[in-house]
Write an enzyme that holds these catalytic residues in place. Structure first.
Site, PDB file in Angstrom:
ATOM      1  N   GLY A  42      29.823  65.965  72.463  1.00 33.75           N
ATOM      2  CA  GLY A  42      28.489  66.351  71.980  1.00 33.75           C
ATOM      3  C   GLY A  42      28.594  66.921  70.585  1.00 33.75           C
ATOM      4  O   GLY A  42      29.569  67.585  70.251  1.00 33.75           O
TER       5      GLY A  42
ATOM      6  N   PHE B   3      24.435  73.068  65.695  1.00 34.57           N
ATOM      7  CA  PHE B   3      25.065  74.375  65.801  1.00 34.57           C
ATOM      8  C   PHE B   3      26.409  74.366  66.520  1.00 34.57           C
ATOM      9  O   PHE B   3      27.031  75.400  66.642  1.00 34.57           O
ATOM     10  CB  PHE B   3      24.113  75.339  66.517  1.00 34.57           C
ATOM     11  CG  PHE B   3      22.776  75.430  65.835  1.00 34.57           C
ATOM     12  CD1 PHE B   3      22.662  76.000  64.582  1.00 34.57           C
ATOM     13  CD2 PHE B   3      21.642  74.920  66.440  1.00 34.57           C
ATOM     14  CE1 PHE B   3      21.447  76.079  63.943  1.00 34.57           C
ATOM     15  CE2 PHE B   3      20.411  75.006  65.811  1.00 34.57           C
ATOM     16  CZ  PHE B   3      20.305  75.579  64.552  1.00 34.57           C
ATOM     17  N   SER B   4      26.804  73.219  67.031  1.00 32.51           N
ATOM     18  CA  SER B   4      28.084  73.199  67.735  1.00 32.51           C
ATOM     19  C   SER B   4      28.607  71.777  67.893  1.00 32.51           C
ATOM     20  O   SER B   4      27.867  70.814  67.716  1.00 32.51           O
ATOM     21  CB  SER B   4      27.920  73.800  69.132  1.00 32.51           C
ATOM     22  OG  SER B   4      27.327  72.846  69.995  1.00 32.51           O
TER      23      SER B   4
ATOM     24  N   ASP C 195      14.760  76.195  74.577  1.00 33.65           N
ATOM     25  CA  ASP C 195      15.134  74.845  74.144  1.00 33.65           C
ATOM     26  C   ASP C 195      15.325  73.944  75.362  1.00 33.65           C
ATOM     27  O   ASP C 195      16.300  73.202  75.462  1.00 33.65           O
ATOM     28  CB  ASP C 195      16.403  74.922  73.279  1.00 33.65           C
ATOM     29  CG  ASP C 195      16.575  73.693  72.385  1.00 33.65           C
ATOM     30  OD1 ASP C 195      15.610  72.915  72.226  1.00 33.65           O
ATOM     31  OD2 ASP C 195      17.689  73.503  71.839  1.00 33.65           O
TER      32      ASP C 195
HETATM   33  P1  ADP Z   1      24.129  72.512  71.055  1.00 29.40           P
HETATM   34  O1  ADP Z   1      23.778  73.952  70.888  1.00 29.40           O
HETATM   35  O2  ADP Z   1      24.897  71.977  69.912  1.00 29.40           O
HETATM   36  O3  ADP Z   1      22.957  71.648  71.441  1.00 29.40           O
HETATM   37  P2  ADP Z   1      24.966  72.277  73.873  1.00 29.40           P
HETATM   38  O4  ADP Z   1      25.475  73.479  74.592  1.00 29.40           O
HETATM   39  O5  ADP Z   1      23.582  71.830  74.189  1.00 29.40           O
HETATM   40  O6  ADP Z   1      25.162  72.488  72.294  1.00 29.40           O
HETATM   41  O7  ADP Z   1      25.951  71.061  74.147  1.00 29.40           O
HETATM   42  C1  ADP Z   1      25.768  69.823  73.508  1.00 29.40           C
HETATM   43  C2  ADP Z   1      26.088  68.689  74.469  1.00 29.40           C
HETATM   44  O8  ADP Z   1      27.428  68.799  74.934  1.00 29.40           O
HETATM   45  C3  ADP Z   1      25.233  68.669  75.720  1.00 29.40           C
HETATM   46  O9  ADP Z   1      24.022  67.968  75.511  1.00 29.40           O
HETATM   47  C4  ADP Z   1      26.141  67.956  76.709  1.00 29.40           C
HETATM   48  O10 ADP Z   1      26.052  66.552  76.547  1.00 29.40           O
HETATM   49  C5  ADP Z   1      27.525  68.416  76.293  1.00 29.40           C
HETATM   50  N1  ADP Z   1      27.923  69.568  77.109  1.00 29.40           N
HETATM   51  C6  ADP Z   1      27.683  70.880  76.862  1.00 29.40           C
HETATM   52  N2  ADP Z   1      28.197  71.651  77.821  1.00 29.40           N
HETATM   53  C7  ADP Z   1      28.770  70.824  78.716  1.00 29.40           C
HETATM   54  C8  ADP Z   1      29.478  71.014  79.959  1.00 29.40           C
HETATM   55  N3  ADP Z   1      29.718  72.224  80.459  1.00 29.40           N
HETATM   56  N4  ADP Z   1      29.927  69.908  80.610  1.00 29.40           N
HETATM   57  C9  ADP Z   1      29.707  68.685  80.112  1.00 29.40           C
HETATM   58  N5  ADP Z   1      29.073  68.443  78.961  1.00 29.40           N
HETATM   59  C10 ADP Z   1      28.607  69.494  78.258  1.00 29.40           C
HETATM   60 MG    MG Z   2      21.820  71.585  73.144  1.00 27.91          MG
END
Ligand code: ADP
Ligand code: MG
Ligand code: ZN
Length: 540
Positions: free
Chosen positions: A53, A57-58, A165
């Site tokens: 992903g 922000f990440s 969000d």
């Molecule tokens: P951001 O703040 O950049 O949107 P997220 O926490 O939403 O970050 O994570 C971005 C993407 O990463 C998610 O949409 C998902 O596809 C993947 N992701 C995040 N956490 C997990 C997890 N625990 N297991 C599997 N995929 C994850």
């Molecule tokens: Mg997200």
């Protein structure tokens, strides 16, 4: 007791093995090498396999670790952008540690930090991309999906967390296993009585971004959330991954919107910006109040769609538990452009109203879009309603707007302009709209978009014609109704019947109506929604 990662994995051979297996593209390989470089302690524990992903922000990676009992387990490593505000990071972690790990809310395993680099380690949850599955879900699947989302929302709202969000990319879903998990507390805020201490600190000023590493240390250290392993470098890993020389900053991260990328595939979105009779150009100094519906006087004056509560003639409701705020503009400066399609010089010089506005335009509640300063957990319920609208119509994204006014216009197209104006009045906002948009029947709307009803019978407004699938339009011209294909997923009526779509009860549209209540004060809460007759056969 859970088995802990051993920290014994330091062989670069397994990194190479992982690579050949997964055929990692070069730029992902470079990013993985960069992550090992900035957080060397990761290499003692994890074999980072792939990037899963990437947002503003990440960046999230898939990693494997060997546990003390010899088993291997998958983790998701969320590398936050180094400029993230330290209080924000700590608050995100606290939401996960306090509320996560149960009730369809993602938990946290560990957190690493070195200088301004932070990685949140979570259990990995395999999931599908929403756009790939939204058209193939049966009615029962949809019922379960929304039920489990509501459970997650009820849980976090109990802690006084407003997620802010809620959208499919933040609610992971595994179709085969019927597993669900709410992620991403990066924009969360607290209700006045939140149990998440750090959310009391997170205010508008602590947005994602800004802050020094010293502050990271203080906010993370104080909370004792993160047992940080000693800083150890692993030269074997770094050299094996051909890490570039120390870079001053990470590779640039440009948001690849999955929603946007998915547009070429079925299901098609309902609204494109083209469907709206206006432009999206921004005139400096107008606080984005260009007309979207208004066509009159465009040349001579700047049309205005939303008039903020700064106008005296509109009563501003102040919640009982909140001290009345001083009016932003002196009453002496009250102008006479109110309820006209112009913006006068007095209004142009007014300060922009500050209100939380995080999230994705297409999922934002009317009170967020109109910058109502008093926002609560009801904003998450609206977003859940938008997700249900996608699930029922088979269209994703349903609202596609790059700007708040376009988003508000799209909402009015479905929920009615008069109704939207009336609701806005209750939270002290006045909306000006050049023409009346009728409220639509949600069942007729969703069934038509899905392909269960003929477009000719539905008499949907002209805006919707653009969302018809060209193949379906061609078919409609002459073929009998039973052969028609669904506009979203191009499924036959027989297939849709098999998926239970012809028997979707009125209850589901009643719940949708209550989630998409324009007035946040009367909008259904998560715990009320779980008591809805739709879920009478499910264990809450
Ligand atoms: P951001 O703040 O950049 O949107 P997220 O926490 O939403 O970050 O994570 C971005 C993407 O990463 C998610 O949409 C998902 O596809 C993947 N992701 C995040 N956490 C997990 C997890 N625990 N297991 C599997 N995929 C994850
Ligand atoms: Mg997200
Ligand atoms: Zn004015």
């Amino acid at each position: 007791m859970e088995a802990a990662p051993t920290g014994q994995r330091s062989s670069h051979q397994s990194v190479e093995k992982g690579r050949s297996r997964h055929k990692i593209p070069r730029d992902v390989e470079t990013d993985i090498a960069y992550l090992y470089e900035v957080l060397p302690q990761l290499s003692r524990i994890f074999r980072i396999i792939d990037k899963i992903g990437e947002g503003t922000f990440s960046t999230v990676y898939l990693a494997e670790a060997q546990m003390t009992d010899g088993s291997r387990r998958m983790f998701a490593l969320k590398h936050l952008i180094p400029t993230s505000h330290p209080v924000r990071i700590a608050a995100e972690l606290q939401c996960l540690t306090v509320a996560g790990g149960t009730e369809n809310v993602m938990g946290v395993t560990y957190c690493f930090r070195k200088e301004h680099h932070v990685v949140i380690v979570m259990p990995y949850m395999e999931h599908q991309t929403f756009v790939d599955i939204v058209g193939s879900l049966s009615f029962e699947d949809v019922k379960h999906y929304i039920f489990h989302l509501l459970k997650a929302l009820r849980h976090i709202h109990k802690f006084g967390i407003i997620h802010r969000d809620i959208k499919p990319t933040n609610f992971l879903f595994n179709q085969q296993r019927r597993e669900y998990s709410l992620v991403d507390f990066g924009l969360a805020q607290g209700t006045p009585d939140t149990q998440i201490e750090l959310l009391k600190v997170v205010k508008a000023k602590a947005h994602k971004g800004g802050g020094s590493s010293k502050m990271v240390e203080e906010s993370l250290g104080k909370q004792k959330l993160v047992p940080l392993p000693p800083n150890t470098r692993n030269p074997a890993i770094l050299s094996s991954t051909k890490a570039p020389a120390k870079r001053p900053c990470p590779p640039s991260r440009i948001k690849h919107s999955k929603e946007l990328l998915g547009l070429d595939k079925a299901p098609r979105s309902v609204f494109g910006e083209k469907n709206i009779n206006g432009t999206n150009s921004h005139k400096p100094g107008t606080d984005k109040v260009e007309g979207l519906l208004l066509k009159t006087k465009r040349e001579e004056v700047i049309p205005r769609k939303i008039v903020s509560s700064k106008h005296r003639s509109v009563p501003v409701r102040t919640p009982l538990n909140q001290k009345p705020k001083a009016p932003a503009v002196s009453p002496m400066l009250t102008c006479n452009c109110f309820m006209t399609d112009r913006v006068c010089n007095i209004c142009l010089s007014r300060k922009q109203q500050v209100a939380p506005r995080a999230g994705t335009p297409g999922f934002r509640a009317p009170e967020v879009l109109t910058k109502c300063p008093n926002q609560g957990t009801a904003i998450d319920m609206w977003s859940a309603g938008v997700i249900l609208l996608s699930l029922l119509s088979g269209r994703y994204p349903f609202f596609k707007a790059s700007d708040d006014l376009i988003a508000l216009t799209q909402i009015m197209t479905i929920r009615g302009s008069r109704e939207t104006k009336e609701a806005a009045k209750t939270f002290g906002k006045s909306i000006v709209c050049s023409r009346e948009l009728p409220r639509l029947d949600l069942r007729i709307l969703c069934e038509t978009l899905r392909g269960l009803r003929s477009w000719d019978d539905a008499s949907l407004p002209a805006e919707f014609q653009a969302s018809r699938n060209p193949a379906e339009v061609k078919q409609d011209a002459g073929s009998p109704a039973r052969k028609r294909m669904s506009s979203g997923s191009l499924r036959s009526i027989a297939e849709l019947q098999e998926m239970g779509w012809d028997k979707a009860p009125d209850d589901v549209y009643d719940l949708l109506d209550k989630l998409l209540d324009l007035n946040p004060a009367t909008r259904i809460t998560a715990s009320m929604a779980l008591q809805h007759p739709l879920f009478k056969d499910m264990t809450v």
